[in-house]
Design a protein around this motif. Structure first.
Motif, mmCIF file in Angstrom:
data_model
loop_
_atom_site.group_PDB
_atom_site.id
_atom_site.type_symbol
_atom_site.label_atom_id
_atom_site.label_comp_id
_atom_site.label_asym_id
_atom_site.label_seq_id
_atom_site.Cartn_x
_atom_site.Cartn_y
_atom_site.Cartn_z
ATOM 1 N N ARG A 106 0.935 -1.193 0.062
ATOM 2 C CA ARG A 106 0.066 0.147 0.057
ATOM 3 C C ARG A 106 0.998 1.406 -0.125
ATOM 4 O O ARG A 106 0.334 2.260 -0.243
ATOM 5 C CB ARG A 106 -1.103 -0.183 1.365
ATOM 6 C CG ARG A 106 -2.078 -0.890 1.168
ATOM 7 C CD ARG A 106 -2.971 -0.803 2.150
ATOM 8 N NE ARG A 106 -4.360 -1.614 2.039
ATOM 9 C CZ ARG A 106 -4.446 -2.851 2.118
ATOM 10 N NH1 ARG A 106 -3.346 -3.783 2.205
ATOM 11 N NH2 ARG A 106 -5.601 -3.420 1.995
ATOM 12 N N HIS A 107 2.130 1.089 0.024
ATOM 13 C CA HIS A 107 3.036 2.405 0.295
ATOM 14 C C HIS A 107 4.203 1.814 -0.717
ATOM 15 O O HIS A 107 5.305 1.960 -0.135
ATOM 16 C CB HIS A 107 3.567 2.293 1.785
ATOM 17 C CG HIS A 107 2.466 2.719 2.755
ATOM 18 N ND1 HIS A 107 1.599 4.049 2.729
ATOM 19 C CD2 HIS A 107 2.009 1.849 3.411
ATOM 20 C CE1 HIS A 107 0.717 3.797 3.648
ATOM 21 N NE2 HIS A 107 0.736 2.479 4.273
ATOM 22 N N ALA A 135 -7.174 -1.618 -3.302
ATOM 23 C CA ALA A 135 -6.419 -0.978 -2.530
ATOM 24 C C ALA A 135 -5.596 0.037 -2.921
ATOM 25 O O ALA A 135 -5.365 0.008 -3.882
ATOM 26 C CB ALA A 135 -5.482 -1.882 -1.348
ATOM 27 N N GLY A 137 -2.028 1.769 -3.542
ATOM 28 C CA GLY A 137 -0.923 1.436 -4.015
ATOM 29 C C GLY A 137 -0.659 0.545 -5.107
ATOM 30 O O GLY A 137 -1.365 0.848 -5.977
#
Length: 340
Positions: A106-107, A135, A137
């Motif tokens: 997600r990052h 999600a 990212g």
């Protein structure tokens, strides 16, 4: 009760769950009898009303239930196939396209975003549906990349009327138009943390393989990769810098046997082999229990013995499972029960 009402009553019964619902159907001999044995509750009635209202709200909305003729064979042959799925979008793609999961952090790093978009676009251009979890990212980049060249499917950890994150509402609308939104949760279900590890089994089960682009050592993407491996699917990982925390999960997967991916060519041989395996030979009329024998057997072994197409074989296996004459055991295999 119709089939939707039956499944919701079973799934909503205290302490039953997905595995328990399948066992109750086996014990009672039919879905209707198993559902009738459970007391009605207000929560189940509310879930049924929300589901019907949602279904009536759009032409592209539908239900996919265990036993439907277009239930995806790969998902049906996964260790824990969902009993009920809500769909919005192009349902026909489930039968038309092989699929590849693309998941990750997600990052992500800028390089990870670019890699996810690029590989997803190439996979879609090669005729595969790219499956991820909507999600932020890597998931979002995979969906966007795929939609530039073809189809993408998103499996949600909420009801399909609760898009999470909200920033991806426009992306979700594009997926409905050119791909598919999928959830086993009734409309109105909020994106609770416990829903996401469970939904990952659906992502893994739908696909020929799972590609992890970037992932930390404790990433949820590693859960999807593990579930894919347990379902007998190929696992792929993109390597990165040894100094990048977002690459440590991918390096761990490669150490554990995942296939290293640098370009599309590293993915296609495994995908092509899995697709051919799923297609199967033309079916013939042979007794399936006789082919099963008295030892646990895999789907591939049963195909080799019977010559049946995958769809026909899985449909009959499901019938026998619901009749209580066979059961699923470890390793994706099947064995007779005493009732057989």
């Amino acid at each position: 009760m119709d089939e939707l009402a039956c499944w919701l009553r079973l799934l909503g019964a205290p302490g039953v769950g997905r595995v328990g619902a399948r066992r109750l159907v086996q014990r009672h001999g039919s879905l209707e009898a198993a559902a009738a044995a459970q007391p009605p509750t207000d929560l189940v009635s509310q879930a049924l009303q929300r589901s019907r209202r949602w279904l009536e709200g759009g032409q592209q909305r539908s239900l996919l239930m265990l036993g439907d003729v277009d239930y995806p064979p790969l998902l049906l042959n996964s260790p824990d196939p969902p009993l009920l799925l809500f769909l919005e979008g192009r349902r026909e793609q489930l039968a038309q396209l092989p699929a590849m999961a693309v998941v990750g952090s997600r990052h992500p790093t800028p390089q990870g975003r670019e890699t996810a978009r690029g590989l997803a676009a190439e996979l879609a251009g090669a005729g595969l549906a790219v499956v991820s979890g909507l999600a932020i990212g890597i998931d979002g980049e995979a969906h966007r990349g795929a939609l530039t060249r073809g189809a993408s499917w998103a499996v949600l950890g909420s009801g399909l009327d609760v898009i999470h994150p909200r920033a991806h509402r426009e992306l979700a609308a594009s997926l409905i138009e050119r791909g598919l939104l999928i959830s086993e949760h009734v409309p109105g279900t909020q994106p609770l943390p416990q829903h996401f590890p469970v939904r990952n089994r659906i992502i893994a089960g739908l696909c020929q393989g799972c590609l992890v682009v970037e992932a930390a050592e404790q990433s949820g993407s590693l859960i999807t990769a593990r579930l894919a491996g347990e379902a007998g699917r190929d696992v792929f990982a993109v390597p990165g810098s040894i100094r990048s925390p977002q690459s440590r999960g991918c390096h761990l997967l490669i150490q554990q046997g995942a296939q290293l991916v640098q370009e599309l060519a590293d993915l296609l041989p495994g995908v092509a082999a899995a697709t051919l395996k799923a297609a199967g030979p033309q079916g013939v009329e042979d007794p399936l229990l006789a082919a099963l024998g008295w030892e646990p057997s895999s789907l591939e072994a049963l195909q080799a013995r019977t010559g049946w197409r995958t769809e026909a074989l899985l449909a009959r296996l499901l019938e026998l499972e619901l009749e209580g004459r066979l059961r699923r055991v470890a390793g994706g295999r099947f064995e007779r029960t005493a009732a057989a």
